[in-house]
Scaffold this active site. Structure first.
Site, PDB file in Angstrom:
ATOM      1  N   LYS A 150      -2.424  -2.396   7.800  1.00  0.00           N
ATOM      2  CA  LYS A 150      -3.552  -1.920   8.597  1.00  0.00           C
ATOM      3  C   LYS A 150      -3.551  -2.620   9.947  1.00  0.00           C
ATOM      4  O   LYS A 150      -3.240  -3.807  10.042  1.00  0.00           O
ATOM      5  CB  LYS A 150      -4.862  -2.181   7.857  1.00  0.00           C
ATOM      6  CG  LYS A 150      -5.031  -1.305   6.623  1.00  0.00           C
ATOM      7  CD  LYS A 150      -6.381  -1.518   5.984  1.00  0.00           C
ATOM      8  CE  LYS A 150      -6.582  -0.575   4.807  1.00  0.00           C
ATOM      9  NZ  LYS A 150      -7.901  -0.763   4.168  1.00  0.00           N
ATOM     10  N   ARG A 203      -1.156  -1.602  -7.119  1.00  0.00           N
ATOM     11  CA  ARG A 203      -1.469  -2.727  -6.220  1.00  0.00           C
ATOM     12  C   ARG A 203      -2.517  -3.623  -6.868  1.00  0.00           C
ATOM     13  O   ARG A 203      -2.403  -4.853  -6.826  1.00  0.00           O
ATOM     14  CB  ARG A 203      -1.964  -2.157  -4.889  1.00  0.00           C
ATOM     15  CG  ARG A 203      -2.422  -3.175  -3.849  1.00  0.00           C
ATOM     16  CD  ARG A 203      -2.667  -2.442  -2.534  1.00  0.00           C
ATOM     17  NE  ARG A 203      -3.486  -3.152  -1.588  1.00  0.00           N
ATOM     18  CZ  ARG A 203      -3.026  -4.029  -0.686  1.00  0.00           C
ATOM     19  NH1 ARG A 203      -1.743  -4.305  -0.643  1.00  0.00           N
ATOM     20  NH2 ARG A 203      -3.836  -4.620   0.169  1.00  0.00           N
ATOM     21  N   HIS A 243      -4.661  -8.841   3.291  1.00  0.00           N
ATOM     22  CA  HIS A 243      -6.105  -8.766   3.505  1.00  0.00           C
ATOM     23  C   HIS A 243      -6.499  -9.677   4.658  1.00  0.00           C
ATOM     24  O   HIS A 243      -6.070 -10.836   4.717  1.00  0.00           O
ATOM     25  CB  HIS A 243      -6.865  -9.204   2.255  1.00  0.00           C
ATOM     26  CG  HIS A 243      -6.838  -8.193   1.153  1.00  0.00           C
ATOM     27  ND1 HIS A 243      -7.104  -8.513  -0.166  1.00  0.00           N
ATOM     28  CD2 HIS A 243      -6.604  -6.852   1.165  1.00  0.00           C
ATOM     29  CE1 HIS A 243      -7.012  -7.419  -0.905  1.00  0.00           C
ATOM     30  NE2 HIS A 243      -6.713  -6.408  -0.124  1.00  0.00           N
ATOM     31  N   TYR A 292     -10.449  -9.244  -7.110  1.00  0.00           N
ATOM     32  CA  TYR A 292      -9.490  -9.325  -8.207  1.00  0.00           C
ATOM     33  C   TYR A 292      -9.798 -10.480  -9.145  1.00  0.00           C
ATOM     34  O   TYR A 292      -9.463 -10.426 -10.322  1.00  0.00           O
ATOM     35  CB  TYR A 292      -8.067  -9.455  -7.645  1.00  0.00           C
ATOM     36  CG  TYR A 292      -7.682  -8.261  -6.821  1.00  0.00           C
ATOM     37  CD1 TYR A 292      -7.388  -7.040  -7.427  1.00  0.00           C
ATOM     38  CD2 TYR A 292      -7.636  -8.324  -5.437  1.00  0.00           C
ATOM     39  CE1 TYR A 292      -7.059  -5.928  -6.678  1.00  0.00           C
ATOM     40  CE2 TYR A 292      -7.308  -7.218  -4.680  1.00  0.00           C
ATOM     41  CZ  TYR A 292      -7.024  -6.027  -5.309  1.00  0.00           C
ATOM     42  OH  TYR A 292      -6.706  -4.926  -4.560  1.00  0.00           O
ATOM     43  N   HIS A 343      -2.996   3.397  -6.319  1.00  0.00           N
ATOM     44  CA  HIS A 343      -3.516   2.093  -5.887  1.00  0.00           C
ATOM     45  C   HIS A 343      -3.698   1.146  -7.065  1.00  0.00           C
ATOM     46  O   HIS A 343      -3.797  -0.076  -6.870  1.00  0.00           O
ATOM     47  CB  HIS A 343      -4.837   2.304  -5.157  1.00  0.00           C
ATOM     48  CG  HIS A 343      -5.046   1.366  -4.009  1.00  0.00           C
ATOM     49  ND1 HIS A 343      -4.171   1.260  -2.945  1.00  0.00           N
ATOM     50  CD2 HIS A 343      -6.037   0.463  -3.764  1.00  0.00           C
ATOM     51  CE1 HIS A 343      -4.615   0.349  -2.101  1.00  0.00           C
ATOM     52  NE2 HIS A 343      -5.734  -0.157  -2.574  1.00  0.00           N
ATOM     53  N   ARG A 365       0.835  -1.196   0.000  1.00  0.00           N
ATOM     54  CA  ARG A 365       0.000   0.000   0.000  1.00  0.00           C
ATOM     55  C   ARG A 365       0.878   1.258   0.000  1.00  0.00           C
ATOM     56  O   ARG A 365       2.053   1.220   0.361  1.00  0.00           O
ATOM     57  CB  ARG A 365      -0.899   0.034   1.237  1.00  0.00           C
ATOM     58  CG  ARG A 365      -1.866  -1.137   1.350  1.00  0.00           C
ATOM     59  CD  ARG A 365      -2.659  -1.033   2.643  1.00  0.00           C
ATOM     60  NE  ARG A 365      -3.649  -2.104   2.779  1.00  0.00           N
ATOM     61  CZ  ARG A 365      -3.432  -3.241   3.427  1.00  0.00           C
ATOM     62  NH1 ARG A 365      -2.240  -3.476   3.992  1.00  0.00           N
ATOM     63  NH2 ARG A 365      -4.372  -4.158   3.511  1.00  0.00           N
TER      64      ARG A 365
END
Length: 315
Positions: free
Chosen positions: A186, A264, A287, A296, A261, A162
């Site tokens: 995150k 990514r 994730h 995706y 982004h 990210r």
């Protein structure tokens, strides 16, 4: 001259909740701030909804909760923002149950608005080739900015990290011998990502140029731990990285709508197109849920449909 009424002071339970999100659940600063604002807005709504009469969290019912959701929609908030507010209040009442023994959770009676699933912008192979060719040409002279920008591009597309993860990289996080990099994602969760040979080469060239640049700055002390520095020797901010990469993307043919982004997204889509395992891609992207990664696969299917309809004579 009349003064505007003062905003109601935040109730202590909200302060506790925000501290819990930041210090115990390790949510990102953006999530902590957004959830705090959502619960603050709910407190202000309840103050008005109950007409200024005393009220407490346990007495809030589903009608009040639905009234709050309707108020958010009347204010013109997007479905995504309303959905986040529902999530914030569910988390808040779960917290109240654990810390204050409040068994009711009126937020569970409220449905989140159905969000449209957007397919992310993806660079095709020719765009990727064009992007690297132009960036490699700028880095060929060995200058600081050119080698730095190529190294950033290699990390974005080569690891799928990210924007915030790249901007937060420190020198000890990159191991060019083991060809891996440690990122903090995150919730401040750390993960190790493999570095491809192109990324390792680009980083070696950049580190040599970075060392020369730092020496030239002399007395103006650079930020020594940061991997990516600005021309002044300070850590390159996420916004600074974004500005540089957007400049690269703007030069591409049919590059309208592409963002940082998108690199990514392209990393994940190209891996899946080549047969990579979905769970492995999930780990690489960091994730928490496999369903987040599955978007995706939808992208890949849409691209296959497009090729099919363009190429098959009876499509």
């Amino acid at each position: 001259m009349s003064r505007a009424p003062a905003a109601p002071s935040r109730r202590p339970q909200i302060e506790e909740f925000v501290a819990f999100l930041a210090k115990e659940r390790n949510d990102s600063p953006n999530t902590v701030a957004a959830y705090g604002r959502d619960v603050d807005a709910f407190q202000a709504f309840c103050d008005d909804y109950y007409g200024g009469a005393p009220w407490d969290w346990v007495g809030v019912d589903r009608l009040a909760m639905r009234g709050f959701m309707a108020a958010l929609q009347r204010r013109g908030l997007s479905k995504r923002s309303v959905s986040r507010a529902v999530s914030a209040l569910r988390s808040f009442y779960t917290f109240l149950g654990a810390r204050h023994g409040i068994a009711v959770n009126p937020a569970r009676a409220v449905r989140s608005p159905k969000l449209e699933r957007r397919l992310p912008g993806v660079l095709d192979r020719s765009q990727i080739q064009q992007l690297f060719q132009s960036t490699e040409a700028l880095a060929a002279g060995g200058g600081f900015a050119g080698t730095r920008d190529l190294a950033m591009l290699e990390l974005f597309y080569g690891t799928g990290m990210r924007l915030s993860e790249l901007a937060g990289l420190n020198l000890p996080d990159t191991d060019l011998v083991s060809e891996q990099v440690k990122v903090r994602g995150k919730g401040r969760k750390e993960r190790l990502l493999p570095l491809g040979s192109h990324a390792v080469r680009a980083l070696r060239r950049y580190y040599a140029a970075r060392e020369r640049h730092v020496a030239e700055l002399g007395a103006s002390r650079p930020e020594g731990r940061a991997v990516f520095l600005s021309a002044r020797g300070r850590r390159l901010s996420a916004r600074g990285v974004q500005h540089i990469v957007k400049g690269m993307l703007r030069k591409l043919a049919n590059g309208a709508g592409l963002k940082v982004h998108s690199l990514r997204h392209s990393f994940a889509t190209h891996l899946l197109d080549a047969g990579a395992d979905l769970r492995a891609v999930q780990e690489l992207l960091g994730h928490a849920s496999l369903s987040t990664t599955q978007v995706y696969t939808h992208t890949s299917v849409e691209r296959l449909k497009k090729v099919y309809h363009q190429a098959h004579p009876r499509a």
